[in-house]
Design a protein around this motif. Structure first.
Motif, PDB file in Angstrom:
ATOM      1  N   ARG A  13      -9.358  20.548  -0.005  1.00  0.00           N
ATOM      2  CA  ARG A  13     -10.525  20.805   0.827  1.00  0.00           C
ATOM      3  C   ARG A  13     -11.150  19.481   1.230  1.00  0.00           C
ATOM      4  O   ARG A  13     -11.631  18.712   0.414  1.00  0.00           O
ATOM      5  N   ARG A  52     -14.282  33.926  -3.212  1.00  0.00           N
ATOM      6  CA  ARG A  52     -15.151  32.800  -2.859  1.00  0.00           C
ATOM      7  C   ARG A  52     -15.315  32.685  -1.347  1.00  0.00           C
ATOM      8  O   ARG A  52     -16.401  32.317  -0.862  1.00  0.00           O
ATOM      9  N   ASP A  56     -18.902  32.423   0.356  1.00  0.00           N
ATOM     10  CA  ASP A  56     -19.276  31.317   1.240  1.00  0.00           C
ATOM     11  C   ASP A  56     -19.769  31.830   2.591  1.00  0.00           C
ATOM     12  O   ASP A  56     -20.784  31.357   3.128  1.00  0.00           O
ATOM     13  N   GLN A  59     -23.181  33.540   2.228  1.00  0.00           N
ATOM     14  CA  GLN A  59     -24.248  32.559   2.049  1.00  0.00           C
ATOM     15  C   GLN A  59     -24.583  31.840   3.346  1.00  0.00           C
ATOM     16  O   GLN A  59     -25.726  31.427   3.553  1.00  0.00           O
ATOM     17  N   ALA A  60     -23.599  31.700   4.222  1.00  0.00           N
ATOM     18  CA  ALA A  60     -23.825  31.074   5.523  1.00  0.00           C
ATOM     19  C   ALA A  60     -24.454  32.035   6.524  1.00  0.00           C
ATOM     20  O   ALA A  60     -24.765  31.640   7.654  1.00  0.00           O
ATOM     21  N   LEU A 304     -13.388  25.040   3.506  1.00  0.00           N
ATOM     22  CA  LEU A 304     -14.613  25.822   3.710  1.00  0.00           C
ATOM     23  C   LEU A 304     -14.926  25.910   5.192  1.00  0.00           C
ATOM     24  O   LEU A 304     -15.311  26.970   5.695  1.00  0.00           O
ATOM     25  N   ARG A 307     -12.738  28.563   6.819  1.00  0.00           N
ATOM     26  CA  ARG A 307     -13.129  29.934   6.487  1.00  0.00           C
ATOM     27  C   ARG A 307     -14.382  30.341   7.249  1.00  0.00           C
ATOM     28  O   ARG A 307     -14.459  31.447   7.792  1.00  0.00           O
ATOM     29  N   LEU A 308     -15.367  29.440   7.295  1.00  0.00           N
ATOM     30  CA  LEU A 308     -16.603  29.772   8.006  1.00  0.00           C
ATOM     31  C   LEU A 308     -16.352  29.914   9.503  1.00  0.00           C
ATOM     32  O   LEU A 308     -16.919  30.798  10.153  1.00  0.00           O
TER      33      LEU A 308
END
Length: 324
Positions: A13, A52, A56, A59-60, A304, A307-308
């Protein structure tokens, strides 16, 4: 029909994002700030990376997860890794196949607006999506798009299809292109430029992809593919570098400024996306189009940011669908 190697792997990552990729990524996320979190069925979140990814994204503020899988095992997994899932809706399903079918029912009934791949094979998830009784099929062909943020390229680069259609026919490619054009428009590119890739820029009967490229361009001229500016066949360097095209004497409205790359087949697209990720430090978001809801394909190897970005694209696609 399906390739299980859907995600672009990264060595680790990345903690630093090059300026161009960071700007494109931030612009993508900023467009979602005015949107409500998208109710998303996380299908069989039976691994720490899969769970996860949902945490994530929640949470975003991008998704409102609905966990579809073995409830007891999922709670134990969350507790083991310190992942907060309290208050999330759970739909108990003991196997990946059961989870995929339950998630498809949630989408069919309008209880979720997207599906997100967890710890199951892509073909297990997509088989539930394409079943006739799931009622998630549309007139469009199911296809996948990688949205790449490449540090050395000034715009987002859409690569299709590198994950679903293995050896698409000419008709399939017309659908794949139309899906990608629609996605580019949702992402803010009003008239995307499409490069239809092959190994050479001239028609060669021994290279079928060159002939298909010419036919696809003619289809666009006749209104059978709409919304984009198409050119092909083009080699990869022509599509990305205006200087390379000039050197070869190619005059093209697409050369050097392509928004979409249509690859000849899954193998070529998969290799191209991985090369950009591993050698050019690109971030890749992945989305499946052509169903009534977007399908987010994430991997334990995704960063991350990737994914977002995938969840943000799904949110924008769902919003565009609601807007008609």
């Amino acid at each position: 029909m399906y390739s299980d190697e859907t995600a672009v792997p990264v060595e680790s990552r990345r903690t630093e994002c090059p300026p161009v990729a960071a700007a494109l990524h931030d612009a993508l996320l900023s467009r979602c700030r005015s949107l409500e979190p998208l109710a998303t069925a996380v299908v069989y979140p039976g691994s720490e990376p899969a769970l996860r990814a949902a945490v994530d994204a929640a949470q975003a503020g991008l998704i409102e997860p609905v966990l579809v899988g073995p409830a007891r095992e999922t709670r134990a997994l969350a507790a083991c890794h310190g992942l907060a899932i309290d208050g999330w809706r759970m739909v108990d399903a003991g196997s990946p196949k059961d989870a995929a079918e339950a998630a498809a029912r949630l989408a069919r009934n309008g209880e979720v607006g997207a599906l997100m791949k967890g710890a199951l094979h892509t073909d297990e998830l997509m088989s539930a999506v394409v079943r006739r009784d799931s009622l998630l099929r549309t007139a469009a062909r199911i296809s996948h798009v990688f949205v790449m943020h490449v540090p050395t390229y000034p715009r987002a680069l859409l690569i299709t299809d590198a994950a679903i259609n293995i050896s698409p026919s000419l008709e399939d490619k017309a659908h794949i292109l139309q899906n990608a054009i629609h996605l580019a428009q949702v992402l803010g590119v009003a008239t995307p430029k499409v490069a239809i890739l092959s190994a050479v820029e001239t028609l060669n009967p021994k290279i079928p992809s060159t002939l298909e490229a010419a036919v696809l361009c003619k289809m666009a001229e006749r209104g059978q593919i709409t919304g984009g500016v198409l050119d092909g066949p083009l080699a990869f360097d022509d599509a990305i570098s205006a200087e390379a095209a000039r050197t070869k004497g190619i005059t093209s409205p697409v050369a050097g400024q392509a928004d979409i790359l249509l690859v000849p087949d899954l193998v070529a697209g998969n290799m191209l996306a991985k090369q950009l990720s591993l050698l050019a430090n690109a971030d890749a978001a992945g989305i499946v189009l052509g169903a009534k809801v977007p399908v987010i394909l994430t991997s334990r190897a995704d960063s991350l940011r990737s994914r977002l970005a995938s969840c943000a694209i799904a949110s924008l696609m769902a919003a565009a669908r609601r807007a008609g």
